[in-house]
Design an enzyme around this catalytic site. Structure first.
Site, PDB file in Angstrom:
ATOM      1  N   HIS A 170       0.888  -1.132   0.189  1.00 21.26           N
ATOM      2  CA  HIS A 170       0.121   0.008  -0.018  1.00 21.26           C
ATOM      3  C   HIS A 170       0.918   1.290   0.002  1.00 21.26           C
ATOM      4  O   HIS A 170       2.047   0.915   0.656  1.00 21.26           O
ATOM      5  CB  HIS A 170      -0.922   0.203   1.185  1.00 21.26           C
ATOM      6  N   CYS A 264      -2.299   2.750   9.092  1.00 18.48           N
ATOM      7  CA  CYS A 264      -3.132   1.619   8.808  1.00 18.48           C
ATOM      8  C   CYS A 264      -4.400   1.587   9.568  1.00 18.48           C
ATOM      9  O   CYS A 264      -5.605   1.495   9.135  1.00 18.48           O
ATOM     10  CB  CYS A 264      -2.777   0.300   8.705  1.00 18.48           C
TER      11      CYS A 264
HETATM   12  N1  ARG Z   1      -3.825  -7.301   6.407  1.00 19.49           N
HETATM   13  C1  ARG Z   1      -4.219  -6.040   5.890  1.00 19.49           C
HETATM   14  C2  ARG Z   1      -4.288  -6.176   4.360  1.00 19.49           C
HETATM   15  O1  ARG Z   1      -3.346  -6.596   3.910  1.00 19.49           O
HETATM   16  C3  ARG Z   1      -3.174  -4.944   6.208  1.00 19.49           C
HETATM   17  C4  ARG Z   1      -3.768  -3.690   5.851  1.00 19.49           C
HETATM   18  C5  ARG Z   1      -2.961  -2.512   6.221  1.00 19.49           C
HETATM   19  N2  ARG Z   1      -3.472  -1.015   5.780  1.00 19.49           N
HETATM   20  C6  ARG Z   1      -2.664  -0.132   5.372  1.00 19.49           C
HETATM   21  N3  ARG Z   1      -3.389   0.921   5.245  1.00 19.49           N
HETATM   22  N4  ARG Z   1      -1.703  -0.334   4.700  1.00 19.49           N
HETATM   23  O2  ARG Z   1      -4.950  -5.593   3.856  1.00 19.49           O
END
Ligand code: ARG
Length: 271
Positions: A170, A264
């Site tokens: 991300h 996150c």
């Molecule tokens: N386990 C989640 C996923 O893979 C983690 C999300 C983390 N969020 C972020 N904004 N980077 O989607």
């Protein structure tokens, strides 16, 4: 000089947090067959984050966690909210699509003008507002076609950035917006062309070290002065201090087992 401004954040208590599937390289559901994740510890670490925001004078709103949605704690992914308008997330992985109605209902109930997205996008995980630009990640989660859709909804110039390393899947895992003009980022997470775009737009950016990136240090939240970040990101903290920011390190390592940390867990609500 960096100066803080009060923020309004949406968070989700990790009541049902766990690592039972793997959709990014940080998630290892088989790490410990007995109990890979300590949910109570995750809640305690998350509470610290929430208390830190409140102590800084920010507003924290809460969306009710839903059983069976272990990643719902990562509220940043629920949508993108700018100028009172919200685009609801459309998740890449079916494991998380159940979060969409929960975030949609909360945002609508809070009075935001809610839009359903046509293309896959994971909210503020991949959309970060940096002054006049809306920086937009793609490569792993958010569909590049979502970038044009989002630009049309908000009327903000979207800058597409391509992520190339699955550990930084991300945008908010590889880039932190510190204030309207200042960002920090980890160049190796981006394609060569996107690195060049970032150099052009932000020649004074803080360049994160390998160590910062590996401890998820870029997954930080700034109010323009105070920067909440994973405490292990010591190089980043020193660089922030040198620029006049106030780094505040927190231990969110239990949540890191799912590939998430400070940012996150935090969706900014912009009226
Ligand atoms: N386990 C989640 C996923 O893979 C983690 C999300 C983390 N969020 C972020 N904004 N980077 O989607």
């Amino acid at each position: 000089m960096p100066s803080p401004s009060a923020r309004r954040y949406l968070m989700c208590r990790p009541t049902h947090f766990d690592v039972v599937y793997s959709i990014n390289p940080w998630m290892d559901p088989w790490a410990d067959p007995d109990k890979p994740v300590d949910t109570a510890l995750a809640v305690a670490q998350w509470e610290q984050l929430k208390e830190t925001y409140l102590g800084l004078g920010h507003t924290v709103e809460l969306v009710e966690p839903v059983e069976g949605l272990p990643d719902m704690v990562f509220a940043a992914n629920g949508g993108t909210v700018i100028d009172g308008r919200a685009i609801v997330a459309k998740f890449r992985n079916t494991e998380r699509t159940g979060e969409e109605p929960a975030y949609r209902a909360w945002l609508a109930g809070a009075g935001f003008e809610v839009r359903d997205a046509e293309y896959v996008n994971e909210g503020e995980g991949d959309y970060l507002l940096a002054g006049r630009w809306l920086l937009a990640g793609t490569g792993f989660r958010t569909d590049i076609r979502s970038h044009a859709e989002t630009q049309e909804v908000f009327g903000r110039p979207v800058v597409s950035l391509t992520l190339v390393d699955p550990r930084w899947y991300h945008l908010d895992t590889a880039l932190t917006v510190l204030d309207g003009e200042t960002i920090a980022y980890y160049p190796a997470a981006f394609s060569a062309g996107s690195q060049a775009v970032l150099r052009r737009l932000f020649p004074d950016a803080i360049i994160a070290t390998d160590h910062d990136a590996q401890v998820f240090g870029l997954n930080a939240a700034s109010d323009g002065y105070n920067v909440i970040l994973p405490e292990a990101a010591t190089d980043f903290a020193a660089a922030l201090r040198a620029r006049g920011f106030n780094p505040i390190g927190l231990d969110l390592t239990e949540l890191l087992k799912a590939g998430g940390s400070v940012k996150c867990c935090t969706l900014e609500l912009r009226g």
